[in-house]
Scaffold this motif. Structure first.
Motif, PDB file in Angstrom:
ATOM      1  N   ILE A 139      41.409 -62.475 -21.674  1.00 20.44           N
ATOM      2  CA  ILE A 139      40.490 -61.535 -21.902  1.00 20.44           C
ATOM      3  C   ILE A 139      41.215 -60.268 -22.652  1.00 20.44           C
ATOM      4  N   GLY A 140      40.924 -60.082 -23.950  1.00 23.51           N
ATOM      5  CA  GLY A 140      41.662 -59.060 -24.810  1.00 23.51           C
ATOM      6  C   GLY A 140      40.925 -57.611 -24.516  1.00 23.51           C
ATOM      7  N   LEU A 141      41.929 -56.548 -24.562  1.00 20.98           N
ATOM      8  CA  LEU A 141      41.377 -55.338 -24.719  1.00 20.98           C
ATOM      9  C   LEU A 141      41.946 -54.668 -25.746  1.00 20.98           C
ATOM     10  N   ASP A 142      41.334 -53.485 -26.344  1.00 19.74           N
ATOM     11  CA  ASP A 142      41.918 -52.851 -27.460  1.00 19.74           C
ATOM     12  C   ASP A 142      40.913 -51.500 -27.714  1.00 19.74           C
ATOM     13  N   ASN A 143      41.554 -50.388 -28.282  1.00 20.40           N
ATOM     14  CA  ASN A 143      40.438 -49.391 -28.365  1.00 20.40           C
ATOM     15  C   ASN A 143      40.327 -49.374 -29.962  1.00 20.40           C
ATOM     16  N   ARG A 158      39.248 -63.808 -36.339  1.00 22.36           N
ATOM     17  CA  ARG A 158      39.998 -65.052 -36.084  1.00 22.36           C
ATOM     18  C   ARG A 158      39.950 -65.540 -34.727  1.00 22.36           C
ATOM     19  N   LEU A 159      39.684 -64.728 -33.813  1.00 24.70           N
ATOM     20  CA  LEU A 159      39.630 -65.041 -32.238  1.00 24.70           C
ATOM     21  C   LEU A 159      37.959 -65.361 -32.141  1.00 24.70           C
ATOM     22  N   GLY A 160      37.247 -65.070 -32.901  1.00 26.33           N
ATOM     23  CA  GLY A 160      35.868 -65.387 -32.822  1.00 26.33           C
ATOM     24  C   GLY A 160      35.115 -64.012 -32.361  1.00 26.33           C
ATOM     25  N   ILE A 161      35.583 -62.926 -32.624  1.00 21.47           N
ATOM     26  CA  ILE A 161      34.981 -61.634 -31.834  1.00 21.47           C
ATOM     27  C   ILE A 161      34.191 -60.937 -33.341  1.00 21.47           C
ATOM     28  N   LEU A 162      33.229 -61.106 -33.614  1.00 18.87           N
ATOM     29  CA  LEU A 162      32.571 -60.570 -34.810  1.00 18.87           C
ATOM     30  C   LEU A 162      32.167 -59.062 -34.662  1.00 18.87           C
ATOM     31  N   LYS A 163      31.926 -58.958 -33.446  1.00 17.85           N
ATOM     32  CA  LYS A 163      31.393 -57.345 -32.996  1.00 17.85           C
ATOM     33  C   LYS A 163      31.815 -56.969 -31.907  1.00 17.85           C
ATOM     34  N   ALA A 164      32.365 -55.656 -31.717  1.00 19.49           N
ATOM     35  CA  ALA A 164      33.088 -55.200 -30.680  1.00 19.49           C
ATOM     36  C   ALA A 164      32.577 -53.965 -30.007  1.00 19.49           C
ATOM     37  N   PRO A 165      31.522 -54.164 -29.400  1.00 21.77           N
ATOM     38  CA  PRO A 165      30.879 -52.936 -28.769  1.00 21.77           C
ATOM     39  C   PRO A 165      31.603 -52.158 -27.636  1.00 21.77           C
ATOM     40  N   GLU A 166      31.377 -50.722 -27.867  1.00 20.44           N
ATOM     41  CA  GLU A 166      32.373 -50.055 -26.781  1.00 20.44           C
ATOM     42  C   GLU A 166      31.899 -50.327 -25.266  1.00 20.44           C
ATOM     43  N   LEU A 167      33.067 -50.730 -24.640  1.00 17.85           N
ATOM     44  CA  LEU A 167      32.886 -50.794 -23.161  1.00 17.85           C
ATOM     45  C   LEU A 167      32.239 -51.968 -22.617  1.00 17.85           C
ATOM     46  N   LYS A 226      39.936 -52.396 -40.416  1.00 16.25           N
ATOM     47  CA  LYS A 226      39.396 -53.587 -40.949  1.00 16.25           C
ATOM     48  C   LYS A 226      40.510 -54.800 -40.811  1.00 16.25           C
ATOM     49  N   LEU A 227      41.928 -54.387 -40.751  1.00 19.07           N
ATOM     50  CA  LEU A 227      42.899 -55.487 -40.428  1.00 19.07           C
ATOM     51  C   LEU A 227      42.741 -55.767 -39.078  1.00 19.07           C
ATOM     52  N   LYS A 228      42.420 -55.006 -38.288  1.00 19.89           N
ATOM     53  CA  LYS A 228      42.304 -55.226 -36.717  1.00 19.89           C
ATOM     54  C   LYS A 228      41.192 -55.843 -36.313  1.00 19.89           C
ATOM     55  N   LEU A 229      40.029 -55.723 -37.104  1.00 20.25           N
ATOM     56  CA  LEU A 229      38.738 -56.392 -36.954  1.00 20.25           C
ATOM     57  C   LEU A 229      38.627 -57.812 -37.516  1.00 20.25           C
ATOM     58  N   ASP A 230      39.403 -57.927 -38.674  1.00 19.06           N
ATOM     59  CA  ASP A 230      40.026 -59.255 -39.205  1.00 19.06           C
ATOM     60  C   ASP A 230      40.542 -60.169 -38.149  1.00 19.06           C
ATOM     61  N   ARG A 231      41.779 -59.568 -37.684  1.00 20.96           N
ATOM     62  CA  ARG A 231      42.092 -60.194 -36.440  1.00 20.96           C
ATOM     63  C   ARG A 231      41.312 -60.858 -35.446  1.00 20.96           C
ATOM     64  N   PHE A 249      36.525 -60.234 -25.123  1.00 18.91           N
ATOM     65  CA  PHE A 249      37.053 -58.956 -25.535  1.00 18.91           C
ATOM     66  C   PHE A 249      36.238 -57.911 -25.153  1.00 18.91           C
ATOM     67  N   VAL A 250      37.127 -56.531 -24.701  1.00 18.84           N
ATOM     68  CA  VAL A 250      36.255 -55.458 -24.701  1.00 18.84           C
ATOM     69  C   VAL A 250      37.068 -54.209 -25.470  1.00 18.84           C
ATOM     70  N   LYS A 251      36.177 -53.409 -26.038  1.00 23.17           N
ATOM     71  CA  LYS A 251      36.651 -52.234 -26.503  1.00 23.17           C
ATOM     72  C   LYS A 251      36.666 -50.966 -25.798  1.00 23.17           C
ATOM     73  N   MET A 252      38.278 -50.634 -25.179  1.00 21.40           N
ATOM     74  CA  MET A 252      38.321 -49.615 -24.129  1.00 21.40           C
ATOM     75  C   MET A 252      39.509 -48.947 -24.368  1.00 21.40           C
ATOM     76  N   ASN A 253      39.605 -48.065 -23.815  1.00 19.98           N
ATOM     77  CA  ASN A 253      41.157 -47.021 -23.948  1.00 19.98           C
ATOM     78  C   ASN A 253      41.686 -47.332 -22.576  1.00 19.98           C
ATOM     79  N   LEU A 254      42.996 -47.452 -22.584  1.00 25.60           N
ATOM     80  CA  LEU A 254      43.723 -47.852 -21.421  1.00 25.60           C
ATOM     81  C   LEU A 254      43.578 -46.482 -20.544  1.00 25.60           C
ATOM     82  N   GLU A 255      43.535 -45.321 -21.023  1.00 18.79           N
ATOM     83  CA  GLU A 255      43.417 -44.359 -20.098  1.00 18.79           C
ATOM     84  C   GLU A 255      41.849 -43.747 -19.448  1.00 18.79           C
TER      85      GLU A 255
END
Length: 340
Positions: free
Chosen positions: A28-32, A48-57, A40-45, A71-77
Protein backbone atom coordinates in the motif's frame (compact mmCIF):
# COMPACT_ATOMS: atom_id res chain seq x y z
CA UNK A 1 4.05 -9.52 3.64
CA UNK A 2 1.80 -6.48 3.64
CA UNK A 3 4.00 -3.37 3.49
CA UNK A 4 3.07 0.31 3.82
CA UNK A 5 5.41 2.51 1.78
CA UNK A 6 5.04 6.22 2.46
CA UNK A 7 6.40 8.60 -0.15
CA UNK A 8 5.37 6.08 -2.82
CA UNK A 9 5.18 8.72 -5.56
CA UNK A 10 8.71 9.85 -4.76
CA UNK A 11 11.93 8.79 -6.44
CA UNK A 12 13.06 6.10 -3.98
CA UNK A 13 9.51 5.16 -2.93
CA UNK A 14 8.42 4.42 -6.49
CA UNK A 15 11.41 2.16 -7.16
CA UNK A 16 10.93 0.37 -3.82
CA UNK A 17 7.26 -0.33 -4.59
CA UNK A 18 8.23 -1.77 -7.99
CA UNK A 19 10.78 -4.08 -6.38
CA UNK A 20 8.51 -5.27 -3.56
CA UNK A 21 5.76 -6.11 -6.05
CA UNK A 22 8.19 -8.13 -8.18
CA UNK A 23 9.10 -10.06 -5.02
CA UNK A 24 5.42 -10.88 -4.44
CA UNK A 25 4.59 -8.64 -1.51
CA UNK A 26 1.35 -6.72 -1.04
CA UNK A 27 2.05 -2.99 -1.03
CA UNK A 28 0.00 0.00 0.00
CA UNK A 29 1.53 3.27 -1.13
CA UNK A 30 0.90 6.65 0.49
CA UNK A 31 1.93 10.11 -0.69
CA UNK A 32 0.55 13.64 -0.43
CA UNK A 33 1.81 14.46 -3.95
CA UNK A 34 2.89 17.98 -2.93
CA UNK A 35 4.24 20.52 -5.40
CA UNK A 36 7.80 20.78 -4.03
CA UNK A 37 8.80 19.68 -7.51
CA UNK A 38 6.94 18.83 -10.74
CA UNK A 39 3.74 17.01 -9.78
CA UNK A 40 3.54 15.44 -13.24
CA UNK A 41 6.72 13.46 -12.58
CA UNK A 42 5.17 12.06 -9.39
CA UNK A 43 1.95 11.17 -11.19
CA UNK A 44 3.92 9.55 -14.02
CA UNK A 45 5.72 7.36 -11.49
CA UNK A 46 2.37 6.33 -10.02
CA UNK A 47 1.16 5.64 -13.55
CA UNK A 48 3.96 3.10 -13.90
CA UNK A 49 2.49 1.37 -10.84
CA UNK A 50 -0.97 1.38 -12.43
CA UNK A 51 -2.44 4.31 -10.48
CA UNK A 52 -4.06 6.59 -13.05
CA UNK A 53 -6.06 8.67 -10.55
CA UNK A 54 -5.20 9.53 -6.96
CA UNK A 55 -8.28 10.89 -5.19
CA UNK A 56 -7.79 12.48 -1.78
CA UNK A 57 -8.04 10.08 1.19
CA UNK A 58 -9.49 7.24 -0.92
CA UNK A 59 -7.60 3.98 -1.31
CA UNK A 60 -7.49 2.90 -4.97
CA UNK A 61 -6.19 -0.30 -6.59
CA UNK A 62 -3.71 -0.17 -9.43
CA UNK A 63 -4.54 -1.24 -12.99
CA UNK A 64 -1.33 -3.25 -13.35
CA UNK A 65 -0.96 -5.16 -10.08
CA UNK A 66 -4.62 -5.18 -9.02
CA UNK A 67 -5.14 -5.48 -5.27
CA UNK A 68 -1.44 -6.25 -4.80
CA UNK A 69 -0.81 -2.50 -5.03
CA UNK A 70 -3.14 0.13 -3.63
CA UNK A 71 -2.51 3.84 -3.22
CA UNK A 72 -3.91 6.62 -1.06
CA UNK A 73 -3.24 10.36 -1.26
CA UNK A 74 -2.75 11.51 2.32
CA UNK A 75 -0.56 13.63 4.60
CA UNK A 76 1.45 11.84 7.27
CA UNK A 77 0.36 14.44 9.81
CA UNK A 78 -3.35 13.56 9.30
CA UNK A 79 -4.26 12.38 12.81
CA UNK A 80 -7.64 10.99 11.76
CA UNK A 81 -7.13 9.25 8.43
CA UNK A 82 -3.67 7.76 9.02
CA UNK A 83 -4.83 5.82 12.13
CA UNK A 84 -7.92 4.73 10.13
CA UNK A 85 -5.65 3.35 7.43
CA UNK A 86 -3.71 1.33 10.01
CA UNK A 87 -6.96 0.14 11.62
CA UNK A 88 -8.17 -1.36 8.33
CA UNK A 89 -4.87 -2.93 7.28
CA UNK A 90 -2.73 -5.24 9.34
CA UNK A 91 0.67 -4.00 8.16
CA UNK A 92 3.59 -6.32 8.75
CA UNK A 93 6.16 -3.60 8.06
CA UNK A 94 6.14 0.17 7.45
CA UNK A 95 8.78 1.88 5.31
CA UNK A 96 8.69 5.65 5.75
CA UNK A 97 10.20 7.48 2.78
CA UNK A 98 7.78 10.42 2.96
CA UNK A 99 9.37 13.70 3.99
CA UNK A 100 9.81 17.27 2.94
CA UNK A 101 13.14 16.96 1.18
CA UNK A 102 15.81 19.47 0.21
CA UNK A 103 18.41 21.37 2.20
CA UNK A 104 18.05 24.76 0.50
CA UNK A 105 14.23 24.73 0.50
CA UNK A 106 14.33 24.42 4.30
CA UNK A 107 15.95 27.85 4.55
CA UNK A 108 12.79 29.45 3.14
CA UNK A 109 10.03 27.08 4.34
CA UNK A 110 10.97 25.88 7.85
CA UNK A 111 7.44 25.17 9.10
CA UNK A 112 6.80 22.77 6.22
CA UNK A 113 9.68 20.61 7.45
CA UNK A 114 8.48 20.51 11.04
CA UNK A 115 4.92 19.57 9.98
CA UNK A 116 5.92 16.80 7.59
CA UNK A 117 9.17 15.48 9.02
CA UNK A 118 8.52 15.76 12.75
CA UNK A 119 4.74 15.94 13.35
CA UNK A 120 4.11 13.49 10.51
CA UNK A 121 6.79 11.10 11.73
CA UNK A 122 5.39 11.20 15.27
CA UNK A 123 1.93 10.38 13.91
CA UNK A 124 3.42 7.40 12.08
CA UNK A 125 5.25 6.19 15.20
CA UNK A 126 2.02 6.41 17.19
CA UNK A 127 0.22 4.35 14.54
CA UNK A 128 2.95 1.70 14.68
CA UNK A 129 2.59 1.66 18.46
CA UNK A 130 -1.22 1.56 18.54
CA UNK A 131 -1.60 -1.07 15.81
CA UNK A 132 1.29 -3.35 16.85
CA UNK A 133 3.52 -2.88 13.82
CA UNK A 134 6.74 -4.57 14.84
CA UNK A 135 9.13 -3.10 12.25
CA UNK A 136 9.62 0.41 10.91
CA UNK A 137 12.23 1.30 8.32
CA UNK A 138 12.66 5.05 7.84
CA UNK A 139 14.72 7.45 5.76
CA UNK A 140 17.31 9.54 7.52
CA UNK A 141 19.99 11.45 5.64
CA UNK A 142 23.72 12.01 5.31
CA UNK A 143 22.86 15.65 6.05
CA UNK A 144 22.85 14.82 9.77
CA UNK A 145 26.68 14.73 9.68
CA UNK A 146 26.78 18.50 9.16
CA UNK A 147 30.33 19.84 9.05
CA UNK A 148 31.83 16.54 10.22
CA UNK A 149 35.43 16.50 8.97
CA UNK A 150 36.12 12.86 9.86
CA UNK A 151 36.12 10.75 6.70
CA UNK A 152 34.37 8.43 5.95
CA UNK A 153 31.21 9.32 7.89
CA UNK A 154 30.37 6.68 10.49
CA UNK A 155 27.19 6.12 12.46
CA UNK A 156 29.44 6.29 15.54
CA UNK A 157 30.28 9.95 14.77
CA UNK A 158 28.76 12.84 16.70
CA UNK A 159 25.83 14.34 14.76
CA UNK A 160 24.79 17.04 17.23
CA UNK A 161 25.67 19.93 14.92
CA UNK A 162 23.36 19.99 11.86
CA UNK A 163 23.73 22.98 9.54
CA UNK A 164 20.24 22.95 7.98
CA UNK A 165 16.75 22.54 9.40
CA UNK A 166 16.24 19.59 7.06
CA UNK A 167 19.19 17.84 8.74
CA UNK A 168 17.84 18.77 12.18
CA UNK A 169 14.48 17.14 11.41
CA UNK A 170 16.21 13.96 10.25
CA UNK A 171 18.28 13.84 13.43
CA UNK A 172 15.03 14.34 15.36
CA UNK A 173 13.53 11.31 13.58
CA UNK A 174 16.41 9.16 14.79
CA UNK A 175 15.92 10.31 18.39
CA UNK A 176 12.15 9.76 18.21
CA UNK A 177 12.63 6.28 16.75
CA UNK A 178 15.02 5.40 19.56
CA UNK A 179 12.42 6.44 22.13
CA UNK A 180 9.69 4.26 20.56
CA UNK A 181 12.04 1.29 20.24
CA UNK A 182 12.96 1.61 23.90
CA UNK A 183 9.47 2.23 25.28
CA UNK A 184 7.27 0.11 23.02
CA UNK A 185 9.50 -2.61 21.57
CA UNK A 186 9.23 -1.46 17.95
CA UNK A 187 12.11 -2.54 15.72
CA UNK A 188 13.22 0.70 14.04
CA UNK A 189 15.90 0.89 11.34
CA UNK A 190 17.09 4.31 10.23
CA UNK A 191 18.88 4.54 6.88
CA UNK A 192 21.09 7.57 6.29
CA UNK A 193 20.86 8.03 2.52
CA UNK A 194 23.79 9.44 0.57
CA UNK A 195 23.18 11.29 -2.74
CA UNK A 196 20.82 8.96 -4.63
CA UNK A 197 20.54 9.22 -8.42
CA UNK A 198 19.14 7.26 -11.36
CA UNK A 199 16.10 7.01 -13.68
CA UNK A 200 12.96 8.78 -12.43
CA UNK A 201 15.18 10.93 -10.16
CA UNK A 202 14.21 14.24 -8.60
CA UNK A 203 14.47 17.35 -10.81
CA UNK A 204 15.92 19.42 -7.94
CA UNK A 205 19.02 17.24 -7.68
CA UNK A 206 22.37 17.58 -9.48
CA UNK A 207 21.95 14.63 -11.84
CA UNK A 208 18.70 15.98 -13.31
CA UNK A 209 19.66 19.66 -13.18
CA UNK A 210 23.00 19.14 -14.93
CA UNK A 211 21.68 16.79 -17.61
CA UNK A 212 18.75 19.07 -18.38
CA UNK A 213 20.95 22.17 -18.63
CA UNK A 214 23.69 20.54 -20.73
CA UNK A 215 21.25 19.05 -23.24
CA UNK A 216 19.45 22.39 -23.53
CA UNK A 217 22.64 24.47 -23.89
CA UNK A 218 22.14 26.26 -20.60
CA UNK A 219 24.80 27.00 -17.96
CA UNK A 220 25.06 24.81 -14.89
CA UNK A 221 25.71 26.18 -11.41
CA UNK A 222 28.84 24.62 -9.91
CA UNK A 223 29.10 25.55 -6.24
CA UNK A 224 32.28 25.93 -4.20
CA UNK A 225 34.14 26.40 -7.50
CA UNK A 226 33.66 22.68 -8.15
CA UNK A 227 35.55 21.63 -5.00
CA UNK A 228 32.85 19.23 -3.85
CA UNK A 229 32.66 15.45 -3.59
CA UNK A 230 29.54 13.34 -3.18
CA UNK A 231 28.96 9.69 -2.39
CA UNK A 232 26.68 9.25 -5.43
CA UNK A 233 24.63 6.06 -5.02
CA UNK A 234 22.63 4.43 -7.81
CA UNK A 235 18.95 3.81 -7.13
CA UNK A 236 19.11 0.03 -7.69
CA UNK A 237 21.81 -0.29 -5.02
CA UNK A 238 19.72 1.77 -2.61
CA UNK A 239 16.61 -0.36 -3.19
CA UNK A 240 18.56 -3.60 -2.69
CA UNK A 241 19.70 -2.28 0.69
CA UNK A 242 16.21 -1.20 1.78
CA UNK A 243 14.66 -4.50 0.72
CA UNK A 244 17.26 -6.43 2.72
CA UNK A 245 16.39 -4.52 5.90
CA UNK A 246 12.68 -5.01 5.24
CA UNK A 247 12.69 -8.72 4.50
CA UNK A 248 15.47 -10.21 6.61
CA UNK A 249 14.41 -10.99 10.17
CA UNK A 250 17.50 -10.42 12.29
CA UNK A 251 16.31 -11.10 15.82
CA UNK A 252 19.93 -11.08 17.00
CA UNK A 253 20.20 -7.32 16.34
CA UNK A 254 19.14 -4.50 18.66
CA UNK A 255 15.61 -3.11 18.29
CA UNK A 256 17.03 0.31 17.39
CA UNK A 257 19.46 0.38 14.47
CA UNK A 258 21.09 3.08 12.33
CA UNK A 259 22.99 2.50 9.09
CA UNK A 260 24.62 4.52 6.35
CA UNK A 261 23.38 3.50 2.91
CA UNK A 262 25.64 4.85 0.18
CA UNK A 263 28.21 3.78 -2.38
CA UNK A 264 31.30 4.36 -0.19
CA UNK A 265 33.15 5.73 -3.22
CA UNK A 266 32.95 9.53 -3.28
CA UNK A 267 33.12 11.16 -6.71
CA UNK A 268 34.42 14.68 -7.38
CA UNK A 269 31.68 16.92 -8.72
CA UNK A 270 33.76 17.85 -11.77
CA UNK A 271 34.28 14.15 -12.57
CA UNK A 272 30.54 13.61 -12.24
CA UNK A 273 29.92 16.43 -14.71
CA UNK A 274 32.51 14.90 -17.06
CA UNK A 275 30.55 11.62 -17.11
CA UNK A 276 27.38 13.51 -18.04
CA UNK A 277 29.30 15.25 -20.84
CA UNK A 278 30.43 11.86 -22.17
CA UNK A 279 26.89 10.46 -22.13
CA UNK A 280 25.27 13.53 -23.68
CA UNK A 281 28.06 14.24 -26.15
CA UNK A 282 27.97 17.90 -25.14
CA UNK A 283 30.23 20.19 -23.11
CA UNK A 284 28.91 21.82 -19.96
CA UNK A 285 28.89 25.59 -19.63
CA UNK A 286 29.99 25.79 -15.99
CA UNK A 287 29.13 28.83 -13.88
CA UNK A 288 31.50 28.68 -10.91
CA UNK A 289 29.91 29.90 -7.66
CA UNK A 290 30.80 30.02 -3.93
CA UNK A 291 29.55 27.47 -1.39
CA UNK A 292 25.84 27.58 -0.60
CA UNK A 293 24.45 27.97 2.94
CA UNK A 294 23.65 24.60 4.49
CA UNK A 295 25.87 22.69 2.05
CA UNK A 296 28.92 20.54 2.87
CA UNK A 297 32.16 20.02 0.96
CA UNK A 298 32.34 16.24 1.00
CA UNK A 299 30.20 13.19 1.79
CA UNK A 300 31.52 9.65 2.12
CA UNK A 301 29.65 6.76 3.71
CA UNK A 302 31.11 4.09 5.93
CA UNK A 303 28.71 1.27 4.98
CA UNK A 304 30.35 -1.48 7.03
CA UNK A 305 27.41 -1.71 9.44
CA UNK A 306 24.82 -2.39 6.73
CA UNK A 307 27.22 -4.75 4.97
CA UNK A 308 27.80 -6.82 8.09
CA UNK A 309 24.15 -6.90 9.20
CA UNK A 310 22.37 -7.33 5.86
CA UNK A 311 25.02 -8.14 3.26
CA UNK A 312 24.69 -4.76 1.54
CA UNK A 313 27.07 -4.45 -1.40
CA UNK A 314 26.63 -1.58 -3.89
CA UNK A 315 28.23 -2.43 -7.22
CA UNK A 316 27.03 0.13 -9.77
CA UNK A 317 29.76 2.24 -11.39
CA UNK A 318 29.23 5.98 -11.86
CA UNK A 319 29.66 5.61 -15.64
CA UNK A 320 26.89 2.98 -15.85
CA UNK A 321 24.58 4.91 -13.52
CA UNK A 322 24.97 8.22 -15.34
CA UNK A 323 24.41 6.53 -18.72
CA UNK A 324 21.18 4.89 -17.51
CA UNK A 325 19.90 8.21 -16.19
CA UNK A 326 20.70 10.11 -19.40
CA UNK A 327 18.99 7.39 -21.47
CA UNK A 328 15.88 7.63 -19.28
CA UNK A 329 15.90 11.43 -19.32
CA UNK A 330 16.01 11.61 -23.13
CA UNK A 331 13.22 9.07 -23.50
CA UNK A 332 11.05 10.72 -20.84
CA UNK A 333 11.43 14.17 -22.37
CA UNK A 334 10.73 12.81 -25.86
CA UNK A 335 7.49 11.14 -24.69
CA UNK A 336 6.34 14.27 -22.89
CA UNK A 337 7.14 16.57 -25.84
CA UNK A 338 5.14 14.33 -28.19
CA UNK A 339 2.20 14.32 -25.76
CA UNK A 340 2.06 18.13 -25.50
Amino acid sequence: MKVLVTGAAGFIGYHLCERLLVLGHEVIGLDNINDYYDVKLKLDRLGRLGILKAPELKLVSGEIHGDKFKFVKMNLEDKINLPNLFAHHNFDIVCNLAAQAGVRYSLEHPFTYVESNIVGFLNLLECCRDFSVKKLIYASSSSVYGLNDKIPFSTDDNVDYPISLYAATKKSNELMAHTYSHLFGINTIGLRFFTVYGPWGRPDMAMFLFTDAILNDKPIKVFNEGNLSRDFTYIEDIVKGIVATLIEDRKDLALYQLYNIGNSKPVKLLDFILEIEKCTGKKADMQMLPMQPGDVEKTWADISGLKEAFGYKPDTSISYGVRKFVEWYKKYKEINSSDS
